[in-house]
Every structure is written in structure tokens, then in C-alpha cells.
Design a protein around this motif. Structure first.
Motif, PDB file in Angstrom:
ATOM      1  N   VAL A 100       0.868  -1.180   0.000  1.00  0.00           N
ATOM      2  CA  VAL A 100       0.000   0.000   0.000  1.00  0.00           C
ATOM      3  C   VAL A 100       0.900   1.224   0.000  1.00  0.00           C
ATOM      4  O   VAL A 100       1.847   1.308   0.783  1.00  0.00           O
ATOM      5  CB  VAL A 100      -0.909   0.031   1.250  1.00  0.00           C
ATOM      6  CG1 VAL A 100      -1.885   1.201   1.176  1.00  0.00           C
ATOM      7  CG2 VAL A 100      -1.654  -1.286   1.416  1.00  0.00           C
ATOM      8  N   LYS A 101       0.599   2.180  -0.881  1.00  0.00           N
ATOM      9  CA  LYS A 101       1.392   3.403  -0.893  1.00  0.00           C
ATOM     10  C   LYS A 101       0.527   4.576  -1.320  1.00  0.00           C
ATOM     11  O   LYS A 101      -0.478   4.422  -2.002  1.00  0.00           O
ATOM     12  CB  LYS A 101       2.594   3.276  -1.830  1.00  0.00           C
ATOM     13  CG  LYS A 101       2.232   3.219  -3.298  1.00  0.00           C
ATOM     14  CD  LYS A 101       3.475   3.238  -4.164  1.00  0.00           C
ATOM     15  CE  LYS A 101       3.112   3.233  -5.652  1.00  0.00           C
ATOM     16  NZ  LYS A 101       4.308   3.319  -6.514  1.00  0.00           N
ATOM     17  N   ARG A 102       0.935   5.769  -0.907  1.00  0.00           N
ATOM     18  CA  ARG A 102       0.272   6.977  -1.358  1.00  0.00           C
ATOM     19  C   ARG A 102       0.583   7.179  -2.829  1.00  0.00           C
ATOM     20  O   ARG A 102       1.723   7.019  -3.268  1.00  0.00           O
ATOM     21  CB  ARG A 102       0.746   8.184  -0.551  1.00  0.00           C
ATOM     22  CG  ARG A 102       0.402   8.073   0.904  1.00  0.00           C
ATOM     23  CD  ARG A 102       0.340   9.413   1.603  1.00  0.00           C
ATOM     24  NE  ARG A 102       1.520  10.255   1.434  1.00  0.00           N
ATOM     25  CZ  ARG A 102       2.134  10.852   2.439  1.00  0.00           C
ATOM     26  NH1 ARG A 102       1.710  10.681   3.672  1.00  0.00           N
ATOM     27  NH2 ARG A 102       3.163  11.645   2.229  1.00  0.00           N
ATOM     28  N   SER A 103      -0.432   7.554  -3.598  1.00  0.00           N
ATOM     29  CA  SER A 103      -0.244   7.738  -5.033  1.00  0.00           C
ATOM     30  C   SER A 103       0.578   8.969  -5.342  1.00  0.00           C
ATOM     31  O   SER A 103       1.235   9.044  -6.365  1.00  0.00           O
ATOM     32  CB  SER A 103      -1.611   7.838  -5.727  1.00  0.00           C
ATOM     33  OG  SER A 103      -2.359   6.666  -5.486  1.00  0.00           O
ATOM     34  N   SER A 104       0.524   9.976  -4.477  1.00  0.00           N
ATOM     35  CA  SER A 104       1.341  11.167  -4.631  1.00  0.00           C
ATOM     36  C   SER A 104       1.647  11.696  -3.246  1.00  0.00           C
ATOM     37  O   SER A 104       1.063  11.261  -2.260  1.00  0.00           O
ATOM     38  CB  SER A 104       0.633  12.227  -5.473  1.00  0.00           C
ATOM     39  OG  SER A 104      -0.545  12.655  -4.833  1.00  0.00           O
ATOM     40  N   ARG A 108      -4.073  16.646  -3.471  1.00  0.00           N
ATOM     41  CA  ARG A 108      -5.073  15.576  -3.451  1.00  0.00           C
ATOM     42  C   ARG A 108      -4.436  14.280  -3.914  1.00  0.00           C
ATOM     43  O   ARG A 108      -3.917  14.183  -5.020  1.00  0.00           O
ATOM     44  CB  ARG A 108      -6.241  15.942  -4.365  1.00  0.00           C
ATOM     45  CG  ARG A 108      -7.285  14.832  -4.421  1.00  0.00           C
ATOM     46  CD  ARG A 108      -8.552  15.273  -5.102  1.00  0.00           C
ATOM     47  NE  ARG A 108      -9.519  14.175  -5.128  1.00  0.00           N
ATOM     48  CZ  ARG A 108     -10.804  14.349  -5.338  1.00  0.00           C
ATOM     49  NH1 ARG A 108     -11.289  15.550  -5.535  1.00  0.00           N
ATOM     50  NH2 ARG A 108     -11.624  13.309  -5.350  1.00  0.00           N
ATOM     51  N   SER A 109      -4.452  13.286  -3.082  1.00  0.00           N
ATOM     52  CA  SER A 109      -3.803  12.030  -3.436  1.00  0.00           C
ATOM     53  C   SER A 109      -4.648  10.862  -2.987  1.00  0.00           C
ATOM     54  O   SER A 109      -5.302  10.901  -1.959  1.00  0.00           O
ATOM     55  CB  SER A 109      -2.415  11.941  -2.795  1.00  0.00           C
ATOM     56  OG  SER A 109      -2.532  11.809  -1.401  1.00  0.00           O
ATOM     57  N   GLY A 110      -4.614   9.821  -3.784  1.00  0.00           N
ATOM     58  CA  GLY A 110      -5.263   8.585  -3.406  1.00  0.00           C
ATOM     59  C   GLY A 110      -4.227   7.620  -2.866  1.00  0.00           C
ATOM     60  O   GLY A 110      -3.065   7.966  -2.659  1.00  0.00           O
ATOM     61  N   VAL A 111      -4.663   6.395  -2.635  1.00  0.00           N
ATOM     62  CA  VAL A 111      -3.778   5.355  -2.136  1.00  0.00           C
ATOM     63  C   VAL A 111      -3.908   4.156  -3.068  1.00  0.00           C
ATOM     64  O   VAL A 111      -5.017   3.763  -3.430  1.00  0.00           O
ATOM     65  CB  VAL A 111      -4.158   4.957  -0.694  1.00  0.00           C
ATOM     66  CG1 VAL A 111      -3.342   3.768  -0.226  1.00  0.00           C
ATOM     67  CG2 VAL A 111      -3.954   6.137   0.255  1.00  0.00           C
ATOM     68  N   GLU A 126      -9.827   6.098  -2.542  1.00  0.00           N
ATOM     69  CA  GLU A 126     -10.031   7.521  -2.771  1.00  0.00           C
ATOM     70  C   GLU A 126     -10.857   8.119  -1.634  1.00  0.00           C
ATOM     71  O   GLU A 126     -11.719   7.452  -1.065  1.00  0.00           O
ATOM     72  CB  GLU A 126     -10.734   7.753  -4.117  1.00  0.00           C
ATOM     73  CG  GLU A 126      -9.928   7.246  -5.308  1.00  0.00           C
ATOM     74  CD  GLU A 126     -10.629   7.469  -6.626  1.00  0.00           C
ATOM     75  OE1 GLU A 126     -11.725   8.083  -6.628  1.00  0.00           O
ATOM     76  OE2 GLU A 126     -10.098   7.018  -7.658  1.00  0.00           O
ATOM     77  N   GLY A 127     -10.600   9.394  -1.341  1.00  0.00           N
ATOM     78  CA  GLY A 127     -11.299  10.069  -0.257  1.00  0.00           C
ATOM     79  C   GLY A 127     -10.342  10.402   0.867  1.00  0.00           C
ATOM     80  O   GLY A 127      -9.129  10.494   0.667  1.00  0.00           O
ATOM     81  N   SER A 128     -10.864  10.560   2.067  1.00  0.00           N
ATOM     82  CA  SER A 128     -10.041  10.937   3.214  1.00  0.00           C
ATOM     83  C   SER A 128     -10.349  10.040   4.400  1.00  0.00           C
ATOM     84  O   SER A 128     -11.444  10.078   4.948  1.00  0.00           O
ATOM     85  CB  SER A 128     -10.302  12.398   3.593  1.00  0.00           C
ATOM     86  OG  SER A 128      -9.687  12.694   4.828  1.00  0.00           O
TER      87      SER A 128
END
Length: 207
Positions: A100-104, A108-111, A126-128
Motif C-alpha cells: 500500500v502506498k500513497r499515489s502522490s 489531493r492524493s489517493g492510495v 479515494e477520499g479521506s
């Protein structure tokens, strides 16, 4: 193994189910979780009260009896905050089954969830999580699980962020979903620690 099983097929439900997740703390030394089904029966628990548990970057998901199902561990060094999941307790001599990693890193970033045993079956979150409002999508962009603030059924009052709902769609491994929750909780803490902005669209319940 049943289709859709990542951690254990016994936690795959034939109908949509809403699990209640409680985040707990004791003596300011760590965080833990308990997870209940709609009947109030304990399904999962996570105990991380040891003073060095957070420093090790390792958490263990257990079933109601205390049997270790999954270990998630932070991969160091990791630019994008990568975590890996291993079946059972510990990681010695084992290969991870997902990461699992952060996309950015900023904005605003997804995972992104990469499945090592099933290439092409990756997931996007996606989301928080810090707002308890996010959705897990499969590779076909279908929602397979959702995390939402919990509303008290009798008073219709929204409860605090330490109590939330994990909604599982039929066929999605609940133990795997809870493993993702553990990682999201750690990544969410780092968002706040690093002073990063959370997703401003996270309060939109149509996500």
C-alpha cells in the motif's frame, strides 16, 4: 480458496455487511482497534499498546480469539510511505502478499494497493480516511468497500471519528479490508504530522 480471498475466506460475506470499528487508546502508548458485526459480535481486534509498537511500524490483525491473521509493516526507506502485508504473525522468511502506498505526496492524493499474487487485480482508495470518508475500488473501478462516519441508530447523531463503519460489498475479504484500514490509519497520522492538506472533497458523501 474461495474467490476474492486475500487473507482468509472465512471473512468473505455473501451479502453486504456493515462492521463497526472502534479505535481505542490506553495510557497514551498506542492505538488499538476492535471490530464488531451488526449483532455486536467481535470479529477482529488489533492491540498495539506496547510502547515501541508504533516505532517498529508493525501492526498485527487478529480474529476474535486472538489468532494472528495479518501483519502490516512499513517498508523503510520509502519515499511514498509504502506498507506491506504478510499472512499470519511476523514477516521473517515470508513474502508480502500486497503493498500500500500513497499515489502522490502533495495535494489531493489517493492510495494504491498492489496485489503481488494477483497482478492486475490492484485496488485504489479515494477520499479521506482522517475524515472517515473513503472508498476502496477494484481494478474495474467498482466499489468493494467504504469507510464512513457512524450515525447512532436511535438518536441519529453522528458519532466521533473513533467510531466508524466499514461497509463490505459481497465477495470482498473483510480481513484484507481491515488490514487496509490499519495502513490508512498510519498514513492519515503522517498526513497530519507532516502538515499536509487533506482532501477537501472528502466530506462529499457521494464519493
Amino acid at each position: 480458496m474461495k474467490a476474492g480471498a486475500v487473507v482468509e475466506e472465512g471473512f468473505i460475506y455473501e451479502e453486504e455487511i456493515q462492521l463497526t470499528v472502534l479505535k481505542t487508546s490506553l495510557f497514551f502508548t498506542g492505538d488499538g482497534f476492535t471490530v464488531y458485526d451488526p449483532k455486536g459480535t467481535l470479529v477482529f481486534r488489533v492491540d498495539s499498546y506496547e510502547p515501541d509498537a508504533r516505532d517498529k511500524g508493525e501492526l498485527i490483525l487478529m480474529d476474535a480469539s486472538g489468532r494472528c491473521l495479518l501483519t502490516v509493516r512499513r517498508k523503510r526507506p520509502s519515499l511514498h510511505q509504502r506498507w506491506e502485508g504478510f499472512l499470519g504473525e511476523g514477516i521473517d522468511g515470508k513474502k508480502p502478499i500486497f503493498s500500500v502506498k500513497r499515489s502522490s505526496i502533495i495535494g489531493r492524493s489517493g492510495v494504491t494497493v498492489e496485489m503481488y499474487n494477483n497482478p492486475g487485480e490492484d485496488y485504489q482508495i479515494e477520499g479521506s480516511f482522517s475524515h472517515r470518508c473513503c472508498t476502496i475500488f477494484n481494478a474495474a473501478k467498482e466499489s468493494v468497500a467504504e469507510i464512513r462516519r457512524k450515525v447512532d441508530a436511535s438518536t441519529h447523531v453522528m458519532l466521533g471519528k473513533d467510531v466508524f463503519t466499514l461497509c463490505l460489498k459481497p465477495g470482498f475479504d473483510g480481513a484484507f479490508a481491515m488490514g487496509l484500514v490499519l495502513v490508512l490509519d498510519q498514513i492519515s497520522d503522517d498526513y497530519e504530522d507532516d502538515g499536509l492538506q487533506v482532501d477537501p472533497a472528502a466530506n462529499d458523501l457521494s464519493l
